[in-house]
Write a protein that holds these residues in place. Structure first.
Motif, mmCIF file in Angstrom:
data_model
loop_
_atom_site.group_PDB
_atom_site.id
_atom_site.type_symbol
_atom_site.label_atom_id
_atom_site.label_comp_id
_atom_site.label_asym_id
_atom_site.label_seq_id
_atom_site.Cartn_x
_atom_site.Cartn_y
_atom_site.Cartn_z
ATOM 1 N N LYS A 172 -4.417 0.919 -1.998
ATOM 2 C CA LYS A 172 -4.378 -0.277 -1.156
ATOM 3 C C LYS A 172 -3.374 -1.281 -1.707
ATOM 4 O O LYS A 172 -3.078 -1.289 -2.907
ATOM 5 C CB LYS A 172 -5.766 -0.908 -1.090
ATOM 6 C CG LYS A 172 -6.661 -0.181 -0.118
ATOM 7 C CD LYS A 172 -8.021 -0.833 -0.045
ATOM 8 C CE LYS A 172 -8.928 -0.036 0.864
ATOM 9 N NZ LYS A 172 -10.324 -0.415 0.682
ATOM 10 N N ALA A 173 -2.908 -2.122 -0.816
ATOM 11 C CA ALA A 173 -2.006 -3.189 -1.237
ATOM 12 C C ALA A 173 -2.743 -4.089 -2.213
ATOM 13 O O ALA A 173 -3.912 -4.392 -2.013
ATOM 14 C CB ALA A 173 -1.554 -3.988 -0.021
ATOM 15 N N ALA A 208 0.842 -1.192 0.000
ATOM 16 C CA ALA A 208 0.000 0.000 0.000
ATOM 17 C C ALA A 208 0.881 1.247 0.000
ATOM 18 O O ALA A 208 1.961 1.254 0.582
ATOM 19 C CB ALA A 208 -0.873 0.002 1.246
ATOM 20 N N GLU A 262 -5.010 6.681 -0.131
ATOM 21 C CA GLU A 262 -4.108 5.541 -0.047
ATOM 22 C C GLU A 262 -4.443 4.529 -1.131
ATOM 23 O O GLU A 262 -5.603 4.154 -1.309
ATOM 24 C CB GLU A 262 -4.222 4.898 1.322
ATOM 25 C CG GLU A 262 -3.090 3.921 1.565
ATOM 26 C CD GLU A 262 -3.204 3.262 2.922
ATOM 27 O OE1 GLU A 262 -4.288 2.739 3.222
ATOM 28 O OE2 GLU A 262 -2.221 3.291 3.667
#
Lengths: 97, 311
Positions: free
Chosen positions: B77-78, B62, B75
């Protein structure tokens, strides 16, 4: 999954006999190589496409000897996942988090 | 070239390679081939296929990013991404058009610029400066195609190198001639012209000669030959630097005291108390605490000795 396991899996999936599967896998790989070597691309719907990308020539310096080399341009095979596959891959992430 | 083939084309290619194949069979096989890769991707770490490559999923951590339109931070996300590393054999096949190219070693590009400075007809005029710039651009232009040529035919590299040097010399001579011609046109009086050029030619070499003579002079200095001013036994706790400060007015000149006593001082950092130190009579051309240049030379020597004895 190694090559052996892969061939076994394809054999089960396609319900062909083993000998034929090995032969066909080889023929398919060779065909992809042939398509790329002629500068064409292969698009498998739902999976992705095999394409060629040109990496330009560049200067490189050997840090220990300080010698400068001109690295010639080259063509590199790349695989671009299709939208379908991409979305599926994205899906696993949200599941895991 | 640049054709986009689809699955039916692939089936056709496979049918071309091997005889006695049923089209339907091949079709089901090709579909099975790709569905197996896809399935395996989600269940296993990687799928390796000989002569083609290795598919695997890689995790992307992330990270923070900014919405380009609104400037809002958010953000990412991963997530995972699919990577494909082509097999060496496939790489080789794909690179066939550029197969013959090899990495070539380049020599220093500064060489042609050096030749330019040697240019004997160098004159210090504005025109000349302009011409120099032109010369430089010419070099750049001549260099590049030469490099390309080398790449395509590495065997004839030596011959090309000779040609390149010949070209550079030719360009320099041509530019010099153009400068000379321009010079002539500026000074219309034909009788004045030779005298001026002579002056320039004469005055040009004078400056570097003077420069060359001055720097080596202090290097030749050997304080061991100088007359003795005084011989003092080194007292406990005293150092050469203190003697230099006392007799010469600056600590850095200790190097000359050391040089005068080199015969019996092995390491200036470790001198036994009572050792007789010969203080040479200072030569004002070398030792003068008021001359920053001489102080600088002494400092250079100091750093040299420091490096030598600190080991």
């Amino acid at each position: 999954m190694t090559n052996k396991e892969f061939i076994r899996a394809v054999q089960l999936e396609s319900k062909l006999d083993k000998q034929k599967t090995v032969l066909l896998v080889e023929a398919l790989n060779a065909s992809i190589g042939k398509v790329l070597s002629e500068g064409d691309s292969l698009n498998i719907w739902g999976f992705g496409s095999f394409e060629l990308k040109k990496r330009g020539e560049r200067l490189s310096v050997n840090p220990s000897t300080g010698k400068r080399f001109m690295i010639p341009p080259k063509l590199v095979p790349v695989f671009r996942p299709g939208t379908n596959l991409k979305n599926k891959i994205k899906q696993i992430d949200s599941d895991e988090q | 070239m640049n054709n986009r083939f689809l699955l039916p084309d692939l089936v056709r290619f496979i049918l071309d390679t091997t005889e006695d194949l049923d089209k339907k069979e091949v079709e089901t096989f090709v579909r099975a081939y790709f569905t197996v890769i896809e399935k395996a991707l989600f269940e296993e770490d990687f799928v390796k296929i000989n002569n083609l490559g290795k598919f695997s999923l890689q995790k992307v951590e992330a990270r923070r990013s900014i919405n380009v339109n609104t400037g809002e931070a958010f953000e990412i996300k991963a997530h995972y991404k699919l990577t494909f590393v082509p097999d060496a054999k496939l790489r080789e096949i794909a690179n066939k058009p550029f197969e013959h190219l090899e990495a070539i070693e380049l020599e220093n590009e500064q060489e042609p610029i050096k030749k330019e400075t040697i240019n004997p007809n160098k004159l210090t005029t504005k025109e000349d400066n302009i011409m120099e710039k032109k010369e430089k651009t010419v070099f750049v232009v001549t260099d590049k195609p030469a490099a390309n040529e080398k790449k395509t035919a590495p065997e004839t590299q030596k011959a090309k190198k000779g040609k390149l040097v010949a070209w550079i010399v030719f360009v320099v001579v041509m530019c010099a001639l153009i400068v000379f011609a321009l010079w002539k046109t500026v000074f219309t009086g034909p009788e004045i012209e030779p005298t001026i050029t002579e002056e320039v030619v004469e005055s040009a070499p004078v400056a570097p000669v003077v420069e060359e003579v001055t720097p080596p002079a202090p290097k030749v200095v050997d304080p061991a030959d100088w007359e003795t001013l005084k011989v003092v036994p080194l007292q406990k706790g005293k150092r050469l630097t203190l003697l230099a400060l006392e007799y010469y007015g600056n600590k850095v000149f200790w190097v000359y005291i050391y040089e005068a006593n080199r015969s019996h001082i092995k390491n200036p950092n470790k001198i036994l108390a009572g050792t007789k130190i010969r203080i040479p009579k200072p030569d004002p051309a070398v030792i003068n605490a008021k001359d920053p240049e001489l102080v600088r030379i002494a400092k250079e020597k100091e750093t040299k000795y420091r490096a030598q004895f600190s080991k």
